[in-house]
Design a protein around this motif. Structure first.
Motif, PDB file in Angstrom:
ATOM      1  N   THR A   7       0.839  -1.204   0.000  1.00 49.95           N
ATOM      2  CA  THR A   7       0.000   0.000   0.000  1.00 49.95           C
ATOM      3  C   THR A   7       0.873   1.252   0.000  1.00 49.95           C
ATOM      4  OG1 THR A   7      -1.792  -1.159   1.116  1.00 49.95           O
ATOM      5  CG2 THR A   7      -1.812   1.237   1.246  1.00 49.95           C
ATOM      6  N   ALA A   8       1.916   1.263   0.823  1.00 57.15           N
ATOM      7  CA  ALA A   8       2.826   2.414   0.867  1.00 57.15           C
ATOM      8  C   ALA A   8       3.516   2.608  -0.480  1.00 57.15           C
ATOM      9  CB  ALA A   8       3.859   2.224   1.978  1.00 57.15           C
ATOM     10  N   LYS A   9       3.973   1.530  -1.100  1.00 55.75           N
ATOM     11  CA  LYS A   9       4.615   1.636  -2.415  1.00 55.75           C
ATOM     12  C   LYS A   9       3.644   2.206  -3.444  1.00 55.75           C
ATOM     13  CE  LYS A   9       8.073  -2.006  -2.050  1.00 55.75           C
ATOM     14  NZ  LYS A   9       8.486  -3.351  -2.518  1.00 55.75           N
ATOM     15  N   ARG A  10       2.419   1.710  -3.445  1.00 56.03           N
ATOM     16  CA  ARG A  10       1.398   2.192  -4.392  1.00 56.03           C
ATOM     17  C   ARG A  10       1.158   3.690  -4.196  1.00 56.03           C
ATOM     18  NH1 ARG A  10      -2.723  -0.876  -2.812  1.00 56.03           N
ATOM     19  NH2 ARG A  10      -3.978   0.775  -1.918  1.00 56.03           N
ATOM     20  N   TYR A  11       1.075   4.135  -2.945  1.00 50.98           N
ATOM     21  CA  TYR A  11       0.846   5.540  -2.638  1.00 50.98           C
ATOM     22  C   TYR A  11       2.003   6.416  -3.115  1.00 50.98           C
ATOM     23  CZ  TYR A  11       0.207   9.739   0.212  1.00 50.98           C
ATOM     24  OH  TYR A  11       0.061  11.033   0.644  1.00 50.98           O
ATOM     25  N   PHE A  12       3.229   6.032  -2.787  1.00 50.03           N
ATOM     26  CA  PHE A  12       4.380   6.849  -3.175  1.00 50.03           C
ATOM     27  C   PHE A  12       4.612   6.837  -4.686  1.00 50.03           C
ATOM     28  CE2 PHE A  12       5.102   7.211   1.279  1.00 50.03           C
ATOM     29  CZ  PHE A  12       5.747   8.430   1.408  1.00 50.03           C
ATOM     30  N   GLU A  13       4.326   5.729  -5.343  1.00 40.83           N
ATOM     31  CA  GLU A  13       4.411   5.708  -6.808  1.00 40.83           C
ATOM     32  C   GLU A  13       3.411   6.690  -7.416  1.00 40.83           C
ATOM     33  OE1 GLU A  13       3.915   1.580  -7.854  1.00 40.83           O
ATOM     34  OE2 GLU A  13       5.948   1.082  -7.209  1.00 40.83           O
ATOM     35  N   ALA A  14       2.203   6.740  -6.858  1.00 41.30           N
ATOM     36  CA  ALA A  14       1.185   7.672  -7.355  1.00 41.30           C
ATOM     37  C   ALA A  14       1.624   9.117  -7.139  1.00 41.30           C
ATOM     38  CB  ALA A  14      -0.154   7.406  -6.673  1.00 41.30           C
ATOM     39  N   LEU A  15       2.161   9.428  -5.963  1.00 44.96           N
ATOM     40  CA  LEU A  15       2.644  10.790  -5.725  1.00 44.96           C
ATOM     41  C   LEU A  15       3.776  11.142  -6.672  1.00 44.96           C
ATOM     42  CD1 LEU A  15       2.677  11.073  -1.825  1.00 44.96           C
ATOM     43  CD2 LEU A  15       0.992  12.016  -3.423  1.00 44.96           C
ATOM     44  N   GLY A  16       4.695  10.213  -6.885  1.00 39.59           N
ATOM     45  CA  GLY A  16       5.809  10.462  -7.795  1.00 39.59           C
ATOM     46  C   GLY A  16       5.346  10.745  -9.218  1.00 39.59           C
ATOM     47  N   ALA A  17       4.213  10.163  -9.590  1.00 39.15           N
ATOM     48  CA  ALA A  17       3.648  10.371 -10.930  1.00 39.15           C
ATOM     49  C   ALA A  17       2.670  11.542 -10.976  1.00 39.15           C
ATOM     50  CB  ALA A  17       2.947   9.094 -11.387  1.00 39.15           C
ATOM     51  N   HIS A  18       2.482  12.234  -9.846  1.00 39.68           N
ATOM     52  CA  HIS A  18       1.518  13.341  -9.724  1.00 39.68           C
ATOM     53  C   HIS A  18       0.105  12.854 -10.042  1.00 39.68           C
ATOM     54  CE1 HIS A  18       4.603  16.855 -10.167  1.00 39.68           C
ATOM     55  NE2 HIS A  18       5.135  15.811  -9.590  1.00 39.68           N
TER      56      HIS A  18
END
Length: 127
Positions: A7-18
């Motif tokens: 879940t944390a990886k999914r969240y940070f990947e989404a933030l990194g992609a804006h």
């Protein structure tokens, strides 16, 4: 069911992609995101508003996960970010001025049922 790490990886990947849709989808409806010493936002809408304003003010904002560790339902994510306060959006009452920032931080999040329930975000900003 996804682990707290996933879940944390999914969240940070989404933030990194804006990707505000994907990022806010990681949050439980009444979850609290506490930016320690700054402000508290609630739920997916609060997260969307905060990061929408951040990305509008820092259009080149980039985020990198430096380290991650998990114990049961809690994950700590150490991250680094950088960007230029180029606008067009303002951020937290300040107008764009071209300043470049580097931030290092650590988010400590609690996850249940594949959603972030609570997060404490600690950060240090360098100009």
């Amino acid at each position: 069911m996804a682990s707290a790490t996933e879940t944390a990886k999914r969240y940070f990947e989404a933030l990194g992609a804006h990707d505000l849709d994907a990022a806010s989808a990681c949050w439980a409806p009444e979850a609290v995101d506490r930016f320690v010493g700054q402000q508290v936002v609630v739920g997916p809408d609060g997260v969307r508003q905060y990061f929408g304003a951040l990305f509008a003010a820092f259009p080149d904002f980039s985020l990198e996960v430096l380290d991650m560790t998990t114990s049961r339902s809690r994950t700590a994510v150490r991250w680094g970010a950088r960007g230029t306060f180029a606008g067009p959006g303002s951020f937290q009452g300040f107008e764009p001025n071209g300043a470049q920032i580097e931030i290092e931080g650590c988010d400590v999040m609690t996850v249940a049922e594949d959603l972030i329930q609570h997060n404490d975000a600690y950060m240090a900003v360098s100009y």
